[in-house]
Design a protein around this motif. Structure first.
Motif, short mmCIF file in Angstrom:
data_model
loop_
_atom_site.label_atom_id
_atom_site.label_comp_id
_atom_site.label_asym_id
_atom_site.label_seq_id
_atom_site.Cartn_x
_atom_site.Cartn_y
_atom_site.Cartn_z
N ALA A 46 13.03 -33.35 45.68
CA ALA A 46 12.01 -33.49 46.59
C ALA A 46 12.66 -34.52 47.68
O ALA A 46 13.16 -35.29 47.36
N LEU A 47 12.08 -34.23 48.71
CA LEU A 47 12.45 -35.37 49.79
C LEU A 47 11.15 -35.61 50.29
O LEU A 47 10.00 -34.67 50.57
N VAL A 48 10.64 -36.76 50.38
CA VAL A 48 9.23 -37.30 50.97
C VAL A 48 9.64 -38.12 52.26
O VAL A 48 10.36 -38.80 52.49
N VAL A 49 9.09 -37.20 53.45
CA VAL A 49 9.26 -38.02 54.75
C VAL A 49 8.15 -38.71 55.31
O VAL A 49 6.94 -38.18 55.23
N GLY A 119 -5.29 -33.84 58.96
CA GLY A 119 -6.86 -33.74 58.76
C GLY A 119 -6.97 -33.00 57.28
O GLY A 119 -8.13 -33.26 56.62
N ASP A 120 -5.89 -32.55 56.41
CA ASP A 120 -6.40 -31.97 55.27
C ASP A 120 -4.80 -31.78 54.39
O ASP A 120 -3.64 -32.03 55.32
N TYR A 121 -4.91 -31.53 53.27
CA TYR A 121 -3.72 -31.26 52.57
C TYR A 121 -3.21 -29.72 52.92
O TYR A 121 -3.75 -28.92 52.73
N TYR A 122 -2.03 -29.56 53.40
CA TYR A 122 -1.56 -28.24 53.83
C TYR A 122 -0.11 -28.20 53.10
O TYR A 122 0.71 -29.18 52.81
N ILE A 123 -0.19 -26.95 52.31
CA ILE A 123 1.28 -26.62 51.52
C ILE A 123 1.63 -25.23 51.90
O ILE A 123 0.73 -24.16 52.47
N HIS A 124 2.84 -25.16 52.07
CA HIS A 124 3.47 -23.77 52.51
C HIS A 124 4.60 -23.59 51.47
O HIS A 124 5.33 -24.56 51.09
N LEU A 125 4.59 -22.44 50.71
CA LEU A 125 5.20 -22.05 49.72
C LEU A 125 6.09 -20.84 50.04
O LEU A 125 5.92 -19.91 50.59
N PRO A 137 -2.25 -35.77 54.36
CA PRO A 137 -2.81 -36.51 55.69
C PRO A 137 -3.10 -38.13 55.39
O PRO A 137 -2.91 -38.60 56.35
N TRP A 138 -3.52 -38.45 54.27
CA TRP A 138 -3.79 -40.04 54.02
C TRP A 138 -2.96 -40.85 53.79
O TRP A 138 -2.76 -41.96 54.03
N GLN A 139 -1.84 -40.19 53.12
CA GLN A 139 -0.45 -40.98 52.93
C GLN A 139 0.44 -40.82 53.79
O GLN A 139 1.41 -41.55 54.05
N ARG A 140 0.14 -39.91 54.75
CA ARG A 140 1.01 -39.62 56.12
C ARG A 140 2.41 -39.38 55.61
O ARG A 140 3.35 -39.86 56.25
N THR A 141 2.43 -38.36 54.76
CA THR A 141 3.75 -38.03 54.36
C THR A 141 3.73 -36.46 54.36
O THR A 141 2.71 -35.84 54.39
N ILE A 142 5.09 -35.81 54.43
CA ILE A 142 5.29 -34.47 54.07
C ILE A 142 6.44 -34.61 52.98
O ILE A 142 7.25 -35.02 53.06
N THR A 143 6.25 -33.90 51.88
CA THR A 143 7.16 -33.67 50.88
C THR A 143 8.06 -32.20 50.92
O THR A 143 7.09 -31.24 51.17
N LEU A 144 8.89 -32.28 51.08
CA LEU A 144 9.69 -30.93 50.97
C LEU A 144 10.66 -30.86 49.51
O LEU A 144 10.69 -31.77 49.14
N TRP A 145 10.42 -29.52 48.98
CA TRP A 145 11.35 -29.47 47.70
C TRP A 145 12.24 -27.97 48.02
O TRP A 145 11.85 -27.18 48.90
N THR A 150 15.30 -28.82 52.15
CA THR A 150 15.60 -30.28 52.15
C THR A 150 16.89 -30.34 52.95
O THR A 150 17.10 -31.21 53.59
N GLU A 151 17.94 -29.44 52.80
CA GLU A 151 19.19 -29.69 53.67
C GLU A 151 18.82 -28.99 55.15
O GLU A 151 19.66 -29.48 56.08
N SER A 152 17.89 -28.26 55.16
CA SER A 152 17.84 -27.75 56.91
C SER A 152 16.36 -28.60 57.49
O SER A 152 16.79 -29.40 58.25
N LEU A 153 15.47 -28.37 56.90
CA LEU A 153 14.18 -29.23 57.60
C LEU A 153 14.28 -30.57 57.35
O LEU A 153 14.03 -31.35 58.09
#
Length: 169
Positions: A46-49, A119-125, A137-145, A150-153
């Motif tokens: 995982a990468l957390v941005v 505004g909400d938790y959003y997940i794309h699989l 949204p509340w931690q203001r992060t986006i996690t990629l796995w 992770t190498e592209s986005l």
């Protein structure tokens, strides 16, 4: 009422429980007040941005940052998924399956479930859930796995946003 996205055959509503089943392995726990611990079990790759720089901008810069993240994600999804379908989850709202290539070709600016967590938790699989995104949204992060994502986005986002301290990589 049928969503215009569903009518175009681009975003197809799914059964909530069925759509969320592949994400259960992440042990998601919604908690508005938790600011330190990740809301999901982070995969090793995982990468957390940190999205705080976007959230702290004034209206125009916030909108530009939000649009840039969604556009970068779409570009990565089209590259990685090809013509395969992905799943988009919006906590406590309608989940969808969609083909990112069809979405991009239709030139649709609005997403029923965006990548940027405004505004909400959003997940794309990804097609097999081996890669994806989790927006908090509340931690203001986006996690990629998933290494390919992770190498592209991830590389794209890290060119202008910082890595979050929660990030294992």
């Amino acid at each position: 009422m049928i969503s215009p996205f569903a009518a175009e055959g681009i975003w197809i509503p799914l059964d909530y429980a069925v759509a969320w089943a592949p994400f259960e392995r992440f042990h998601f726990e919604a908690n508005y007040y938790e600011t330190e611990q990740p809301a999901i079990a982070l995969p090793e790759d995982a990468l957390v941005v940190d999205l705080a720089p976007v959230f702290t901008n004034e209206a125009a810069m916030f909108a530009a940052g939000e649009a840039a993240i969604n556009a970068s994600a779409l570009r990565a999804f089209v590259s990685l998924a090809g013509d395969l379908e992905m799943t988009a989850l919006d906590w406590q709202h309608t989940p969808y399956r969609y083909c990112p290539a069809k979405h991009a070709s239709a030139n649709i600016e609005a997403w029923p479930v965006p990548v940027f967590p405004n505004g909400d938790y959003y997940i794309h699989l990804g097609p097999d859930a081996a890669w994806g995104t989790f927006g908090h949204p509340w931690q203001r992060t986006i996690t990629l796995w998933g290494r390919s994502l992770t190498e592209s986005l991830g590389a794209d986002l890290l060119s202008w946003l910082p890595r979050h301290p929660q990030s294992p990589t």
